[in-house]
Design an enzyme around this catalytic site. Structure first.
Site: not given
Length: 339
Positions: A96, A98-100, A103
């Site tokens: 993912c 996007y989340c990497v 975050h």
């Protein structure tokens, strides 16, 4: 206009970039949706697209906020930096990006946890393969926050993979500005009024018993109730999902080792043959959400909508599949390692 205000405006505009469903605009939110939006903007700094994409169905929306708030944002025994490292590692394992992006950038804006601090080694432990993973480097009292973050991102990664682009930064942004933009977004995602009170979001959803597969959360009552209430809310929303589809997903998760199925979709063919054709669109989308959300296409959504036309039904099904998968994967992390 402050940087925080600019970033909020950009992120609000990004709600229009959610695929397949139309997010409820903040100005049009009512009832439970409005309550979640208000609390999220006050305590997370923004109404982030991974949260807002659930807004067609208030129960899964509130469930996603409870999970995110009580596991990641509230700092009890484990600090935010260690949790962001866990969120990044889980997101990387789920591909993912996007989340990497979000975050990892957030972790870079925080002081790293000192060696030996609670949760400091959790990300490295998660990075190891199941066969190489030794005893958990955290106590039973720290587990609800660390495993709770893992569960939350196993859930959100799947929803993001299905409904959002690969990065929150627009493609037109210059490559040299991607890092600064992400770090600016990360700094915006902070509580406006200081440290958050544990459990303050629980009133959004009714109390629920803690399922046995979430027993590892019991040492932290607020996290335990967030997980229990979220699981119950998503199950209520998806009450209409046909039993054969539920059984198919459960059977598949029982035998799945967590390895991505590869770029071909041939793995979908065999499981569907056991179901009546009328159930194929829902079963296909549930399996894709669970195992390979990036393989889902507009045609899969269109086929599902032929039987279930509303955005709410689409979120009900996919959030149920994503959370069911997240619970199963985290239960394996919580199990004692084999000798």
């Amino acid at each position: 206009m402050t940087t925080r205000t600019i970033v909020r405006a950009v992120l609000r505009g990004s709600l229009r970039d959610i695929h397949h469903v139309q997010a409820v605009a903040p100005g049009r939110a009512r009832g439970l949706t409005a309550a979640v939006y208000t609390q999220a903007e006050r305590e997370f700094g923004v109404i982030a697209p991974p949260l807002a994409l659930h807004s067609a169905s208030p129960g899964p929306l509130a469930a996603s906020w409870l999970l995110l708030r009580e596991t990641l944002l509230v700092e009890s025994r484990v600090d935010r930096a260690a949790k962001e490292a866990v969120a990044t590692e889980v997101s990387r394992a789920n591909s993912c990006s996007y989340c990497v992006d979000v975050h990892q950038a957030t972790a870079e804006t925080l002081p790293p946890p000192p060696p030996g601090a609670p949760g400091a080694d959790a990300a490295a432990w998660l990075r190891a393969g199941p066969g190489d993973r030794g005893p958990a480097p955290f106590t039973a009292e720290e587990a609800p926050e660390i495993l709770g973050v893992a569960l939350t991102f196993h859930h959100l990664n799947r929803m993001v993979g299905l409904f959002l682009d690969d990065s929150p930064v627009p493609d037109r942004a210059p490559a040299g500005l991607r890092g600064p933009i992400l770090r600016t977004v990360a700094r915006t995602m902070r509580p406006v009024a200081g440290p958050l009170e544990a459990g303050a979001a629980l009133g959004l959803l009714p109390a629920a018993p803690l399922p046995p597969e979430l027993a590892w959360a019991a040492p932290n009552p607020e996290v335990a109730q967030a997980l229990a209430r979220a699981r119950a809310a998503v199950d209520r929303a998806a009450h209409w999902v046909p039993e054969p589809v539920r059984e198919l997903l459960g059977d598949h998760l029982d035998t799945w080792d967590g390895t991505p199925p590869g770029i071909s979709r041939a793995w979908l063919n065999s499981p569907l043959t056991a179901l009546p054709p009328a159930h194929h669109p829902a079963a296909r989308l549930a399996l894709l959400t669970a195992l390979a959300p990036h393989q889902a296409t507009g045609a899969d959504v269109t086929a599902f909508r032929a039987h279930h036309p509303t955005d709410r039904e689409l979120i009900d099904l996919t959030s149920w599949s994503a959370l069911t998968t997240a619970v199963a994967l985290t239960a394996r992390l919580a199990a004692p390692p084999r000798a």
